[in-house]
Write an enzyme that holds these catalytic residues in place. Structure first.
Site, PDB file in Angstrom:
ATOM      1  N   PRO A   2      -5.542   7.567  10.324  1.00 15.54           N
ATOM      2  CG  PRO A   2      -6.298   8.996  11.965  1.00 15.54           C
ATOM      3  CD  PRO A   2      -6.282   7.557  11.567  1.00 15.54           C
ATOM      4  CD  GLU A   3      -0.633   6.212   6.253  1.00 14.92           C
ATOM      5  OE1 GLU A   3       0.603   6.285   6.279  1.00 14.92           O
ATOM      6  OE2 GLU A   3      -1.256   5.489   5.481  1.00 14.92           O
ATOM      7  CE  LYS A  53       0.791   4.620  11.944  1.00 10.71           C
ATOM      8  NZ  LYS A  53       0.335   3.241  11.791  1.00 10.71           N
ATOM      9  NE  ARG A 234      -2.689  -1.230   9.129  1.00 15.07           N
ATOM     10  CZ  ARG A 234      -2.082  -0.054   9.274  1.00 15.07           C
ATOM     11  NH1 ARG A 234      -1.033   0.044  10.038  1.00 15.07           N
ATOM     12  NH2 ARG A 234      -2.542   1.004   8.659  1.00 15.07           N
TER      13      ARG A 234
END
Ligand SMILES: [Zn+2]
Length: 244
Positions: A2-3, A53, A234
């Site tokens: 979730p951003e 976040k 990432r």
């Protein structure tokens, strides 16, 4: 993951609970350490806000519950008393709705202050100069794509908006900060703020590089590239043609 924009949406959905004295339960045994339910049950929920976040739930008496969802956590909101299947980490029950947080994994009760986070990219207006100043105080050999994911410098940018903002600003994620001028850095941060704010407000925009490896860049036609970046490895996506 979730951003920031997704977390802001959750914060909005939890607003019906704000101002209420909520019933608090922690059905999942992993969430029962720390006495969260015991401490918070029956207290008035004063505010719910997304900071980067993190979702911060502020209760009367200066208590702050911090929820970070990492990869698998999520929040659901249901009418009060709706059937519950499984064991959420947290249930906040108000007079009309109840919110449930599933799969943790971070649920911390703070009695004062919270971990140091950079300015939220979704603030109105975003504090671009402060973000840039924080980024400049760090190691300038660091790649710009790595730095803007560091939540201590800028809170809220995730992997997708990192990739899209760098494409918009025509800056390679691999460019060292030392070779990234102030105008370019500001352009990246501005683009992230604009794109994420648009997404939060419901704007539709197709991705230009994120998860489009091998496809032609819509600006210059070069094939989109991808490679792991930073300590978490990432995946960064970029156009080698127009993002220098
Ligand atoms: Zn391109």
């Amino acid at each position: 993951m979730p951003e920031g924009d997704a977390l802001h949406r959750v914060a909005r959905r939890l607003q019906p609970l704000v101002g209420e004295h909520v019933e608090v339960e922690t059905p999942n045994p992993r969430a029962q350490i720390g006495g969260i339910a015991e401490t918070l049950d029956g207290r008035r929920l004063e505010a719910v806000e997304a900071v980067g976040k993190n979702l911060l739930l502020r209760f009367e008496g200066g208590l702050v519950l911090r929820s970070h969802l990492r990869m698998n956590g999520r929040w659901t909101v249901a009418p009060r008393g709706a059937e519950l299947r499984g064991r959420p980490w947290l249930v906040l029950r108000g007079s009309r709705v109840e919110a449930r947080q599933w799969n943790g994994p971070v649920l911390e009760l703070h009695t004062r202050g919270i971990p140091r986070l950079g300015p939220d990219i979704l603030e109105r207006p975003p504090r671009i100069e402060e973000m840039a100043a924080r980024i400049r105080r760090g190691d300038q050999r660091r790649a710009v794509g790595d730095a803007i994911l560091d939540q201590r410098l800028v809170a809220g940018i995730g992997n997708k908006w990192k990739a899209e903002a760098l494409w918009e600003a025509e800056v390679s994620p691999w460019r060292p900060l030392a070779e990234t001028g102030d105008d370019a850095l500001r352009a990246v941060l501005d683009a992230a703020a604009r794109l994420m704010r648009g997404s939060l407000d419901g704007a539709r925009r197709r991705n230009r590089v994120y998860r489009l490896v091998g496809r032609p860049c819509s600006r210059c036609g070069t094939a989109i590239a991808s490679r792991g970046q930073g300590d978490d490895n990432r995946i960064a996506y970029w156009c080698p043609g127009c993002q220098r």
